[in-house]
Design an enzyme around this catalytic site. Structure first.
Site, PDB file in Angstrom:
ATOM      1  N   GLU A 195     159.962  -9.816  21.184  1.00  0.00           N
ATOM      2  CA  GLU A 195     159.043 -10.657  21.952  1.00  0.00           C
ATOM      3  C   GLU A 195     159.881 -11.685  22.731  1.00  0.00           C
ATOM      4  O   GLU A 195     160.258 -12.719  22.201  1.00  0.00           O
ATOM      5  CB  GLU A 195     158.072 -11.358  21.006  1.00  0.00           C
ATOM      6  N   ASP A 346     151.190 -12.273  13.425  1.00  0.00           N
ATOM      7  CA  ASP A 346     152.133 -13.199  14.081  1.00  0.00           C
ATOM      8  C   ASP A 346     152.679 -14.184  13.051  1.00  0.00           C
ATOM      9  O   ASP A 346     152.951 -15.347  13.357  1.00  0.00           O
ATOM     10  CB  ASP A 346     151.456 -13.940  15.239  1.00  0.00           C
TER      11      ASP A 346
END
Length: 461
Positions: A195, A346
């Site tokens: 990411e 997450d």
């Protein structure tokens, strides 16, 4: 060796089986309720004796990866052999065999194991920190998340300096990540999710600005110079408005790497162009992107775009922790595009630990209750929610069926990664990675390849 657990019978060509209730008198069948039966799940109804083999299930045959319960009965036995879900007709009729072990699952809900495609760490381990003992850290997380129903995951690295990704003298992370099957040692690793650092400065969120990069000069070569080898990489999150992103997206997809759009100020046209070049995922929808606007909905508009190539589905991650996304926004997304919703945690290093200070890559993070912030700010920085918590919150917030909530954590991420033929379902010949849950969707036991790898102790049942 084979043993009996609850199993649904499907007609050949039926796309998926998500979950069902189990009372487990071997040889019984269940007749589903005519009303309220959901897609991809066999729950409800009553038990009655019936012949073997049972009548086949009917499929919606709509290509969505789900099937609908009709008025035909189905068997309540799940048969497992050599780590796979077995079609018992082969055992009964071809081999004239029977089960070696029979397990009463005590009216549990049986569902495919959860798949978490965005998890930054947990239990004190930060996947974005380069250390010599990184492997022991990832082993700890993979073992601990079994109790939360996760049987496969993508360890996620946030934006970091290039040496963290590939320089061995730094204890680089990527060379220490190996794709592997799950088992008693822990959940399987499907590959890394990178990411950043090719994201927008305006929407960097918790990512350190000084580490952000572009690929304007060398395009895909710039990406390779940053990451090094892509052998263990499964997902890359990038901002599609960056110059030469189309070239990079095409090169990544050629290599079978899923491209996700996120941390971006892209408008809808830029997002649609990225999808046309191969992007298939949106990283934590609503977070770190332009807010929805009626004249240009931005990346969010992909959920209802008419510019998606035929046969392509856009998936989107949702952090259903009650913090990152208001329940009303969660409902809007789900109702707009239910088949694309993928639950992600997450989660950061502080998941499973008491409030306090932890790390997220190069940043120091403070945990205050369920909120996680970059220290000294109010910038959200990941989550401390577990996957089973996200499933329960999603089901409660949207009012969706149990099977729909379970599919968002199993079938949909498997479809995103193109592994639905072996993960995320309870179809014949798929991996026997499954869970036993109670009616409140709390995990009671976790199985990988048909072997029990975690069970709630008796006092907690």
């Amino acid at each position: 060796m084979s043993f009996v657990k609850p199993e649904a019978r499907q007609r050949e060509g039926c796309q998926s089986c998500c979950c069902w209730k189990s009372s487990f008198a071997l040889g019984d069948i269940r007749e589903p309720k005519a009303e309220g039966a959901g897609e991809g799940c066999c729950t409800g109804g009553h038990l009655s004796p019936g012949p073997w083999p049972p009548a086949p299930m009917c499929s919606t045959a709509d290509g969505t990866g789900a099937w609908r319960v009709c008025d035909c009965p189905f068997r309540e036995d799940l048969w497992v052999r050599e780590g796979k879900i077995l079609n018992p007709e082969k055992l009964f009729f071809d081999e004239k065999g029977s089960a070696d072990i029979q397990l009463d699952c005590k009216d549990s809900i049986i569902a495919p194991g959860f798949i978490d495609v965005q998890i930054n760490g947990g239990f004190g381990v930060d996947f974005s920190l380069a250390t010599d003992d990184f492997k022991s850290g990832i082993d700890l997380v993979s073992q601990k998340i079994l109790s939360h129903g996760v049987t496969s995951f993508c360890p996620t690295l946030v934006t970091s300096p290039p040496p963290v990704y590939h320089q061995v003298s730094w204890g680089a992370v990527l060379p220490q990540i190996s794709i592997r099957n799950g088992g008693a040692h822990g959940a399987g690793i499907l590959g890394a999710h990178l990411e950043g650092p090719f994201i927008s400065k305006e929407k960097k969120g918790a990512h350190p600005e000084h580490c952000l990069r572009t690929f304007e000069a060398g395009a895909f070569q710039d990406l390779l110079a940053t990451y090094g080898s892509l052998d263990c990489v499964r997902i890359v999150t990038l901002a599609p408005e960056m110059k030469r992103s189309s070239e990079v997206i095409q090169e990544l997809t050629k290599r079978g790497i899923c491209v996700s759009l996120g941390h971006s100020v892209a408008n809808l046209s830029q997002a649609e162009e990225a999808v046309q070049h191969g992007a298939t995922f949106i990283t934590h929808l609503f977070n770190a992107m332009l807010p929805f606007h009626h004249r240009d909905p931005g990346i969010v508009g992909l959920l209802t775009s008419d510019k998606i190539p035929p046969g392509r589905r856009v998936f989107y991650g949702m952090i259903s922790d009650g913090i990152h996304t208001n329940p009303a926004a969660l409902r809007i997304a789900h109702r707009a595009h239910p088949k694309g919703l993928v639950l992600v945690t997450d989660a950061i290093a502080g998941m499973g630990l008491a409030p306090g200070r932890h790390t997220l890559g190069q940043q120091v993070v403070e945990i205050d209750g369920l909120n996680t912030y970059i220290a000294g700010t109010k910038t959200l920085s990941g989550s401390v929610a577990t996957m089973d918590t996200c499933v329960r919150h999603f089901q409660e917030a949207t009012g969706c069926s149990v099977e729909t909530a379970l599919e968002a954590a199993s079938l949909h991420p498997a479809q995103l990664l193109g592994i639905e033929h072996r993960k995320g379902t309870l179809n014949y010949d798929s991996d026997a990675d499954f869970l036993m849950l109670n009616d409140g969707l709390y995990v009671q036991a976790t199985y990988i390849a048909g072997e029990e790898v975690w069970r709630q102790d008796v006092l907690g049942m």
